[in-house]
Design an enzyme around this catalytic site. Structure first.
Site, PDB file in Angstrom:
ATOM      1  N   PRO A   2       0.795  -1.223   0.000  1.00 27.67           N
ATOM      2  CG  PRO A   2      -0.296  -1.289   2.010  1.00 27.67           C
ATOM      3  CD  PRO A   2       0.933  -1.752   1.349  1.00 27.67           C
ATOM      4  CD  GLU A   3       3.897   3.700  -3.404  1.00 24.77           C
ATOM      5  OE1 GLU A   3       3.994   4.932  -3.520  1.00 24.77           O
ATOM      6  OE2 GLU A   3       4.457   2.907  -4.155  1.00 24.77           O
ATOM      7  CE  LYS A  60       3.639   5.706   1.960  1.00 24.79           C
ATOM      8  NZ  LYS A  60       5.066   5.348   2.022  1.00 24.79           N
ATOM      9  NE  ARG A 250      12.063   0.557  -0.251  1.00 25.49           N
ATOM     10  CZ  ARG A 250      10.775   0.793  -0.021  1.00 25.49           C
ATOM     11  NH1 ARG A 250      10.402   1.836   0.660  1.00 25.49           N
ATOM     12  NH2 ARG A 250       9.863  -0.042  -0.447  1.00 25.49           N
TER      13      ARG A 250
END
Length: 260
Positions: A2-3, A60, A250
């Site tokens: 989820p973003e 988030k 990342r």
DNA sequence: GATGACCTGTGA
DNA sequence: TCACAGGTCATC
């Protein structure tokens, strides 16, 4: 997974289906999942007999308000969390390979007095539930990010632009995929040092973030971007093979031809 | 700030 | 068996 787009979809489902239903039981079997001193007894005490009255979101972080103004529950989906209401997947079009009814993946939830329930399924256990989440930890929400807010978030930063955009304290909601897509659209290299990005480029970046969020939301999620995530896949814009690097820790895909 | 740690599942 | 996964946190 989820973003901000997926979290917003989950929030919407909670808003539509989990509000104003009396809570009869709390499911909180996982001590690790409860953060910042939150315990199962504390959750029971706060929630049984109570009901959620609003499902909000900042970045988030999902925040559930209740009939008791002193009780708010913070829910975070981590990397693999999904919301289920009455046993149905919440607003996430992604097809999961094994979407089995793995009850052991239900890290937190409540049973309503009417017989339904809200469960948070999270195989990897990187999500979280906590009472009274501190919303001030988070920067302005990416969905409504103004140019002034972006400009302020970038001010005097030396770090690579990707690191700054992913810093939830500066801007809340952008994750790995959305940032890569936004930078690809803006033509800015992810490793570019933030202070070198001039005002005209910031304008372009702001627009790219807005377009990315709007477009990918309409298409159904963070993974529906135009830039393929694959080493040596051709850049749809100029055909050059995409590069893969580590930026801000990342995996990052980008096009060295049109992103500077 | 960059790095590694956290935890577990999936696919090569 | 290994690398990788859309997030966050502590630690140097």
């Amino acid at each position: 997974m989820p973003e901000i787009l997926e979290v917003e979809a989950a929030r919407r489902v909670l808003e539509e289906r989990a509000l104003n239903r009396e809570i009869a039981k709390v499911h909180a079997p996982d001590t690790w999942f409860m953060k910042r001193g939150t315990t199962a007894p504390a959750l029971r005490h706060a929630l049984v007999g109570n009901a959620f009255t609003a499902a909000r979101r900042r970045g988030k972080q999902i925040i559930l308000d209740t009939e008791n103004p002193d009780v708010r529950v913070g829910v975070h989906l981590g990397m693999s969390g999904r919301v289920l209401v009455d046993d149905e997947e919440a607003g996430d079009p992604l097809v999961y390979a094994s979407n089995l009814r793995m009850v052991k993946w239900h890290r937190f939830g409540v049973h309503f007095a009417d017989g339904g329930d809200f469960m948070l399924r999270d195989p990897r256990r990187l999500g979280a539930v906590e009472l009274d989440p501190d919303e001030r930890r988070l920067g302005p929400d990416a969905m409504t990010l103004t140019f002034a807010q972006l400009d302020h978030a970038l001010a005097k930063r030396i770090a690579p632009i990707k690191a700054v955009l992913m810093d939830q304290h500066r801007i809340a909601g952008l994750g790995n995929l959305l940032v890569d897509e936004s930078l690809w659209r803006a033509g800015i290299a992810p490793g570019r040092l933030t202070f070198t990005i001039d005002p005209a480029e910031r304008k372009v970046l702001h627009k790219a973030i807005r377009t990315t969020l709007r477009t990918l939301d309409r298409r159904g999620g963070s993974h529906t971007g135009d830039m393929p995530r694959g080493l040596d896949a051709p850049c749809p814009r100029d055909g050059a093979p995409l590069r893969r690097d580590k930026v801000a820790g990342r995996t990052t895909y980008w096009c060295a031809v049109h992103q500077h």
